[in-house]
Design an enzyme around this catalytic site. Sequence first.
Site, mmCIF file in Angstrom:
data_model
loop_
_atom_site.group_PDB
_atom_site.id
_atom_site.type_symbol
_atom_site.label_atom_id
_atom_site.label_comp_id
_atom_site.label_asym_id
_atom_site.label_seq_id
_atom_site.Cartn_x
_atom_site.Cartn_y
_atom_site.Cartn_z
ATOM 1 N N ILE A 77 0.842 -1.186 0.000
ATOM 2 C CA ILE A 77 0.000 0.000 0.000
ATOM 3 C C ILE A 77 0.880 1.240 0.000
ATOM 4 C CG2 ILE A 77 -1.963 -1.087 1.162
ATOM 5 C CD1 ILE A 77 -1.034 0.267 3.732
ATOM 6 N N CYS A 78 0.307 2.328 -0.426
ATOM 7 C CA CYS A 78 1.018 3.607 -0.455
ATOM 8 C C CYS A 78 0.348 4.510 0.570
ATOM 9 C CB CYS A 78 0.935 4.208 -1.860
ATOM 10 S SG CYS A 78 1.964 5.651 -2.062
ATOM 11 N N LEU A 79 1.036 4.734 1.677
ATOM 12 C CA LEU A 79 0.501 5.554 2.749
ATOM 13 C C LEU A 79 1.637 6.413 3.283
ATOM 14 C CD1 LEU A 79 -2.040 6.099 4.474
ATOM 15 C CD2 LEU A 79 -1.283 4.271 5.986
ATOM 16 N N LYS A 83 5.905 6.091 4.960
ATOM 17 C CA LYS A 83 7.065 6.481 4.149
ATOM 18 C C LYS A 83 7.653 7.761 4.725
ATOM 19 C CE LYS A 83 4.799 6.952 0.394
ATOM 20 N NZ LYS A 83 4.462 7.263 -0.956
ATOM 21 N N ASP A 110 -1.524 9.984 -5.331
ATOM 22 C CA ASP A 110 -0.316 9.479 -4.675
ATOM 23 C C ASP A 110 -0.355 7.957 -4.746
ATOM 24 O OD1 ASP A 110 2.008 9.206 -3.202
ATOM 25 O OD2 ASP A 110 0.995 9.448 -1.272
#
Length: 142
Positions: A77-79, A83, A110
């Site tokens: 996932i992109c969170l 990051k 994003d």
Amino acid sequence: MANSNLPRRIIKETQRLLSEPAPGISASPSEENMRYFNVMILGPTQSPYEGNKIIIFSYLNKFLLCIETYLGLLGRICLDILKDKWSPALQIRTVLLSIQALLSAPNPDDPLSENIAKHWKSNEVEAVETAKEWTRLYASGT
């Protein structure tokens, strides 16, 4: 849940997760290694994941929560808080609630996958149906 090898903060946060679970989220440490968590997030209402249980396996190391999921093709996932927005002040509960919120409101600006983001922006209805299908196939817990 006594484990002298764990930092006091992890023990305290784990106790809170067990005694005061977040709505729609179940998180418990593995019996073999209390740094590994088994997490189940109920798919939020009115999301492509509604009615499903999203299973997440996470590992705590130096207060960093690394996530592996069965969402999408890559299982990632992109969170931002996982990051560049990570802070030691974040609690496990906060991270899990952020993941739950991301399921309700994905951000195609994003993305983890540019192709999926383009699909979402060009045909959201079809992209939601694809997300529902992938959830049914790859992320549904029992």
